[in-house]
Structure formats: C-alpha cells, structure tokens
Design a protein around this motif. Structure first.
Motif, PDB file in Angstrom:
ATOM      1  N   ALA A   1       0.829  -1.208   0.000  1.00  0.00           N
ATOM      2  CA  ALA A   1       0.000   0.000   0.000  1.00  0.00           C
ATOM      3  C   ALA A   1       0.864   1.259   0.000  1.00  0.00           C
ATOM      4  O   ALA A   1       0.543   2.248  -0.675  1.00  0.00           O
ATOM      5  CB  ALA A   1      -0.935  -0.002   1.206  1.00  0.00           C
ATOM      6  N   ARG A   2       1.959   1.227   0.740  1.00  0.00           N
ATOM      7  CA  ARG A   2       2.881   2.370   0.728  1.00  0.00           C
ATOM      8  C   ARG A   2       3.497   2.549  -0.651  1.00  0.00           C
ATOM      9  O   ARG A   2       3.551   3.667  -1.173  1.00  0.00           O
ATOM     10  CB  ARG A   2       3.981   2.160   1.776  1.00  0.00           C
ATOM     11  CG  ARG A   2       5.088   3.207   1.695  1.00  0.00           C
ATOM     12  CD  ARG A   2       6.099   3.052   2.816  1.00  0.00           C
ATOM     13  NE  ARG A   2       6.629   1.702   2.907  1.00  0.00           N
ATOM     14  CZ  ARG A   2       7.606   1.214   2.135  1.00  0.00           C
ATOM     15  NH1 ARG A   2       8.144   1.988   1.202  1.00  0.00           N
ATOM     16  NH2 ARG A   2       8.043  -0.018   2.300  1.00  0.00           N
ATOM     17  N   ARG A   3       3.936   1.459  -1.275  1.00  0.00           N
ATOM     18  CA  ARG A   3       4.524   1.591  -2.608  1.00  0.00           C
ATOM     19  C   ARG A   3       3.487   2.066  -3.621  1.00  0.00           C
ATOM     20  O   ARG A   3       3.819   2.802  -4.559  1.00  0.00           O
ATOM     21  CB  ARG A   3       5.151   0.255  -3.050  1.00  0.00           C
ATOM     22  CG  ARG A   3       6.504  -0.006  -2.411  1.00  0.00           C
ATOM     23  CD  ARG A   3       7.197  -1.199  -3.017  1.00  0.00           C
ATOM     24  NE  ARG A   3       6.588  -2.446  -2.620  1.00  0.00           N
ATOM     25  CZ  ARG A   3       6.853  -3.089  -1.487  1.00  0.00           C
ATOM     26  NH1 ARG A   3       7.709  -2.572  -0.619  1.00  0.00           N
ATOM     27  NH2 ARG A   3       6.271  -4.224  -1.201  1.00  0.00           N
ATOM     28  N   TRP A   4       2.241   1.675  -3.430  1.00  0.00           N
ATOM     29  CA  TRP A   4       1.183   2.139  -4.340  1.00  0.00           C
ATOM     30  C   TRP A   4       1.026   3.660  -4.229  1.00  0.00           C
ATOM     31  O   TRP A   4       0.909   4.358  -5.232  1.00  0.00           O
ATOM     32  CB  TRP A   4      -0.128   1.433  -3.997  1.00  0.00           C
ATOM     33  CG  TRP A   4      -1.239   1.672  -4.968  1.00  0.00           C
ATOM     34  CD1 TRP A   4      -2.181   2.656  -4.927  1.00  0.00           C
ATOM     35  CD2 TRP A   4      -1.535   0.897  -6.141  1.00  0.00           C
ATOM     36  NE1 TRP A   4      -3.048   2.546  -5.989  1.00  0.00           N
ATOM     37  CE2 TRP A   4      -2.678   1.478  -6.740  1.00  0.00           C
ATOM     38  CE3 TRP A   4      -0.965  -0.235  -6.725  1.00  0.00           C
ATOM     39  CZ2 TRP A   4      -3.247   0.972  -7.908  1.00  0.00           C
ATOM     40  CZ3 TRP A   4      -1.530  -0.737  -7.886  1.00  0.00           C
ATOM     41  CH2 TRP A   4      -2.657  -0.135  -8.458  1.00  0.00           C
ATOM     42  N   ARG A   5       1.061   4.176  -2.986  1.00  0.00           N
ATOM     43  CA  ARG A   5       0.984   5.630  -2.794  1.00  0.00           C
ATOM     44  C   ARG A   5       2.238   6.307  -3.338  1.00  0.00           C
ATOM     45  O   ARG A   5       2.162   7.388  -3.934  1.00  0.00           O
ATOM     46  CB  ARG A   5       0.815   5.962  -1.304  1.00  0.00           C
ATOM     47  CG  ARG A   5      -0.540   5.635  -0.732  1.00  0.00           C
ATOM     48  CD  ARG A   5      -0.712   6.241   0.653  1.00  0.00           C
ATOM     49  NE  ARG A   5       0.284   5.767   1.606  1.00  0.00           N
ATOM     50  CZ  ARG A   5       0.164   4.669   2.328  1.00  0.00           C
ATOM     51  NH1 ARG A   5      -0.914   3.893   2.188  1.00  0.00           N
ATOM     52  NH2 ARG A   5       1.104   4.307   3.188  1.00  0.00           N
ATOM     53  N   GLU A   6       3.384   5.685  -3.110  1.00  0.00           N
ATOM     54  CA  GLU A   6       4.618   6.258  -3.635  1.00  0.00           C
ATOM     55  C   GLU A   6       4.574   6.342  -5.155  1.00  0.00           C
ATOM     56  O   GLU A   6       4.990   7.341  -5.749  1.00  0.00           O
ATOM     57  CB  GLU A   6       5.811   5.404  -3.187  1.00  0.00           C
ATOM     58  CG  GLU A   6       6.096   5.478  -1.692  1.00  0.00           C
ATOM     59  CD  GLU A   6       7.160   4.499  -1.244  1.00  0.00           C
ATOM     60  OE1 GLU A   6       7.657   4.654  -0.109  1.00  0.00           O
ATOM     61  OE2 GLU A   6       7.494   3.570  -2.017  1.00  0.00           O
ATOM     62  N   ALA A   7       4.051   5.294  -5.789  1.00  0.00           N
ATOM     63  CA  ALA A   7       3.952   5.288  -7.248  1.00  0.00           C
ATOM     64  C   ALA A   7       3.026   6.398  -7.738  1.00  0.00           C
ATOM     65  O   ALA A   7       3.248   6.970  -8.819  1.00  0.00           O
ATOM     66  CB  ALA A   7       3.461   3.926  -7.739  1.00  0.00           C
ATOM     67  N   ALA A   8       2.003   6.724  -6.957  1.00  0.00           N
ATOM     68  CA  ALA A   8       1.084   7.794  -7.347  1.00  0.00           C
ATOM     69  C   ALA A   8       1.751   9.160  -7.287  1.00  0.00           C
ATOM     70  O   ALA A   8       1.277  10.114  -7.920  1.00  0.00           O
ATOM     71  CB  ALA A   8      -0.153   7.779  -6.447  1.00  0.00           C
TER      72      ALA A   8
END
Length: 362
Positions: free
Chosen positions: A327-334
C-alpha cells in the motif's frame, strides 16, 4: 553500477519506511543517517570533501534508497541536487561556506527550483521578485511546495525575477533570514516525513554573497540534467523494488507473470543505461527532450511494476498488516507522475512546436 548502502542503514530504512511515509517517524533523524553513510558525497570531487565519481553514481545511490523508502529517496534527491547546484555555481565562497555542513547533514539543502524549471520550459512565471536595496536586493514572493525544509536549519535555492523585468537570477536563502517564513508541513497523502512545506518571503534581504548564479536563463539548462537525472533515481528504485516483490511471490502468479516481469525488467534496465549514458556524455544539456521522454517512460514503468506486484500478491495485498508495504509503494507510485516537472508538464513541452522544445534548452 550498484552502490553499497550498508546493512545498518538498510535495516533502519526498512523499519522506518512506513513511519517516514505516514509521519510517525521523526524526520530529523533521516538526514544525519543518510550523511553518516557517506551518501551525499557520491559524485562530489574529493577536493571538496566528497568521494569523487560522477552524477550517474549518485543517481544509483538515490535508487538504492528509494527502493526501501521513497520518502528517504525524496529527501536524498533534494539534498544531493542542492549540493549539485553549488558544485556548478561560480560562487566559490558560497560553496566553501555551505558544502561541509551539507555533506555531514548538519544543514539541509532544499531544491526550491520547481517553479524555475517550469519557467524554463515556458509553463509558468517566476513567483519571487527582487528589487534593488543597497548593495543587494529585497525579495518578495512565495514557494508553494518545497521539500527538505528541516526545522533545524536549511538553505533553499530559489529562482528570482528582477522587478524591472531585466532577467532572473538563482540564489540561496537561509532559513533564519528575516522575512522568510516556513509554513507548517503540507498535509500530504504520503511522504509526510520529508519536511515538505511552503515558504513566504516578505522583504527578505539578499546579499550578492548568496547568489548561486546571476543569470538563471544561462545556468538552469546547465543543471537541469542533474536535477531531472537524480530525480529519475526515485522512479528506478521504486520500480526495482516492486518488480523484486512481484518476482518473489509464489504460487500460480510466478509462472503466469514470468514473461511480463521479464519484459518490464528489461525495459527498466534499458532506460537506466540510457540515463547513465546521456548524463556521462552531457547529451541532455543541449537536447533536453530525450531526458523528458525518459522520465515519462520511467514513470510508466513504475505504474506497471506496482500493478504487477499487485497481481502477484493477489488479495494478500489488500489485507492488513500483510499488504501495508505494498500500500505504501502504491501511494509512492502515485507521487511519481506529479513530481515537478510533472508528466503533464513534460508532455505539454514535448507537444509544443519543435522550436519551442529547442528553446527550453537555451
């Protein structure tokens, strides 16, 4: 070329990545830890206190840190890019005065030139103006989004338009300058441990001793390849980590996703090589468009990589606590597409007339 980071820092980043993202971790501890690992001296001449090497090696170091925490990679990028500004400045006094504390992490360097990069591409007017005052200037304006504004002390690079319309300069402003106000941290969705805030300037006095370069139009194209190249390190690191996580997942997904994972890994490696080669050969100074295109492609690879990680993880990625790192990497990717210059801004420049794209290199 892989850059050794050290197991102690890697372990600390793994243990604090979530806190740096959601704001629970103390951001004051990050800069000294990166400095203690010698990271800020990578690509800095030994004569100036660094380890030598080249900017491409600093890109790799930012990628290595970003693979564990994009918040840490973002702060690293800001500090190292500000250092690069001083390395490429003709102001030897300013470099000698600030560089030692920047390399040790005692002083934070903030790259407040996002507005300037948009100005250079013809997308936005400069937001700070200078009026003559004695031997120097009086500054007024605002920087709405700046990272690495460490409360313990920072210098921020700013592009400043002369009030009479005669041009622009780039200067370094200290955090304790009268009239300079740092706002509270911005309420970000993630990366909350990066000391990201706005700066208001009201009658701030600027001494000639703090001018990084007197002619912004000449100097900004010179430093833009490092600014964007180091920024690309964040995308490279995040994409690598997502691909690694997807590859290590077991079950049916391993075989089904083997081909797309291999293809995306090959694309990422090709873009990394193109970036290294372009930076080393100084290709991007005269021809910025290929660097813009490379940054866009890397952002696309990040999006695809976290998508493959999601597919490889399945429902586990949507459960707590199992899916928290994803979930953190998903936000980082955004965040990758909106880092200035954003993908929309880069695409707007590339879509302009050929002479306009060429002009943004002048």
């Amino acid at each position: 070329m892989p850059v050794p980071i050290g197991s102690a820092l890697n372990e600390w980043l793994d243990g604090n990545a979530a806190g740096l993202d959601d704001g629970r971790a103390d951001p004051a501890s990050l800069l000294p830890r990166l400095a203690a690992a010698g990271l800020f001296g990578i690509g800095v001449p030994a004569a100036w206190g660094g380890q030598g090497g080249e900017v491409a090696e600093a890109v790799e170091a930012i990628a290595a840190i970003s693979s564990r925490s994009l918040a840490a990679g973002f702060v690293f990028w800001s500090q190292r890019t500000y250092i690069e500004f001083l390395l490429q400045s003709p102001n030897e006094g300013l470099r000698s005065r600030l560089l030692p504390d920047l390399l040790t992490g005692a002083l934070a360097g903030a790259t407040g030139l996002s507005n300037a990069m948009k100005f250079l591409a013809g997308l936005e007017a400069l937001q700070i103006t200078a009026a003559p005052q004695g031997a120097g200037y009086s500054l007024d304006g605002r920087m709405p989004w700046v990272t690495n504004l460490r409360p313990q002390g920072f210098h921020v690079a700013a592009a400043i338009a002369h009030a009479d319309g005669s041009g622009a300069m780039v200067a370094s402003l200290p955090s304790d300058a009268p009239g300079l106000r740092r706002t509270e941290d911005l309420s970000l969705l993630g990366l909350r441990g990066t000391n990201t805030a706005a700066i208001d300037l009201h009658g701030v006095k600027l001494s000639p001793d703090d001018i990084i370069h007197p002619q912004a139009g000449l100097w900004l194209p010179q430093v833009r390849p490092a600014f964007l190249g180091l920024q690309c390190g964040m995308s490279i690191g995040l994409a690598r980590r997502a691909l690694q996580e997807a590859t290590e997942r077991g079950g049916a997904a391993r075989e089904v996703l083997r081909l797309p994972l291999g293809e995306l890994s090959a694309r990422l490696a090709a873009e990394e090589k193109a970036l290294r080669d372009g930076l080393r050969a100084l290709h991007f100074q005269a021809r910025p468009a290929p660097l813009f295109e490379l940054r866009i492609r890397l952002a696309d690879i990040v999006a695809e990589a976290v998508g493959l990680e999601l597919q490889a993880s399945g429902g586990r990625a949507y459960l707590q606590p199992q899916g928290e790192d994803f979930a953190r990497r998903w936000r980082e990717a955004a965040f990758i597409p909106v880092i200035t210059p954003s993908l929309v801004q880069l695409k707007a420049v590339l879509a302009a007339r050929p002479e306009a794209v060429a002009g943004c290199a002048a």
